[in-house]
Design a protein around this motif. Structure first.
Motif: not given
Length: 240
Positions: A17-18, A22-25, A41-42, A58-61
């Motif tokens: 989730d975190e 961060r990626i969303r930001v 991913q690496h 996280a990518i799945s989210i």
């Protein structure tokens, strides 16, 4: 995308989730442009200091939000159309975020309680009363009454007879009320606080029973303001 170690995430309740947050930001700030490919991913695992399985989750989210899309053989890309999914990702550790959250909740839940006072029927009133009594019984048994609390507020939403209040309330239940659940569990041993919460619930019920929309609005506002204060107490306890 900044690759300094300052991006590394401290271990918390939910790393995926975190990372997704961060990626969303980074996307919202324009650091990663719409239509552009995400780092591998690496690379993301190195940036955030987490494992690749965490990155995959996280990518799945982000995919479930519609913010990231896959292109076969090419990787993960930021959806040029943006995300159409409304999200709430509040943090117990961020006081400013909690303040904004409760301002938002005030606009929704106070309005819902006011509508419940106006629209409730006798069956609604019996349901609200039952869950309030169940909560009182749980408290007397020394239980935290979290589930009963949730049922009480859910019954109020149903008393609005407004599908939008009900549906959005279910969304808030899954995204936000867990924070209130945590705070209640942590402070449930304080008998004085438990009694105050139950008094607030009684005031809400009494206003709905009397179909007094002004008092319903006032009681719901007071309850949320006090809930915010209780979360502040939890924050103080958890950081000591």
């Amino acid at each position: 995308m900044n690759t300094t170690t300052s991006n590394h995430i401290l271990r918390g309740h939910s790393l995926p989730d975190e990372v997704a947050k961060r990626i969303r930001v980074s996307i919202d700030s324009g650091e990663i442009q719409p239509g552009k490919r995400l780092p591998t991913q690496h690379e993301l695992a190195n940036i955030y200091g987490v494992s690749r399985p965490v990155i995959r989750e996280a990518i799945s989210i982000l995919k479930s939000d519609g913010l990231v899309i896959s292109q076969q053989g090419r990787g993960q890309f930021v959806n040029p159309q943006g995300s159409s999914v409304f999200r709430l990702d509040p943090s117990l550790e961020d006081k400013e975020d909690l303040s904004h959250l409760f301002s938002f909740l005030m606009s929704v839940e106070v309005a819902a309680t006011r509508q419940a006072a106006k629209s409730r029927n006798n069956d609604d009133l019996k349901s609200i009363r039952k869950h309030l009594d169940d909560l009182g019984s749980a408290i007397r048994k020394g239980q935290n009454g979290v589930d009963e609390d949730m049922q009480f507020h859910r019954a109020i939403l149903h008393a609005t007879h407004n599908g939008y209040f009900i549906s959005f309330g279910e969304f808030l239940e899954s995204r936000v009320r867990n924070l209130i659940r945590i705070a209640r569990e942590k402070t449930a041993r304080r008998n004085d606080m438990v009694k105050l919460v139950q008094q607030e619930h009684e005031a809400i019920f009494n206003a709905i029973e009397a179909q007094d929309v002004v008092e319903a609005e006032k009681a719901a506002s007071q309850h949320l303001e006090n809930a915010a204060k209780r979360l502040e107490i939890y924050q103080a306890v958890s950081t000591n």
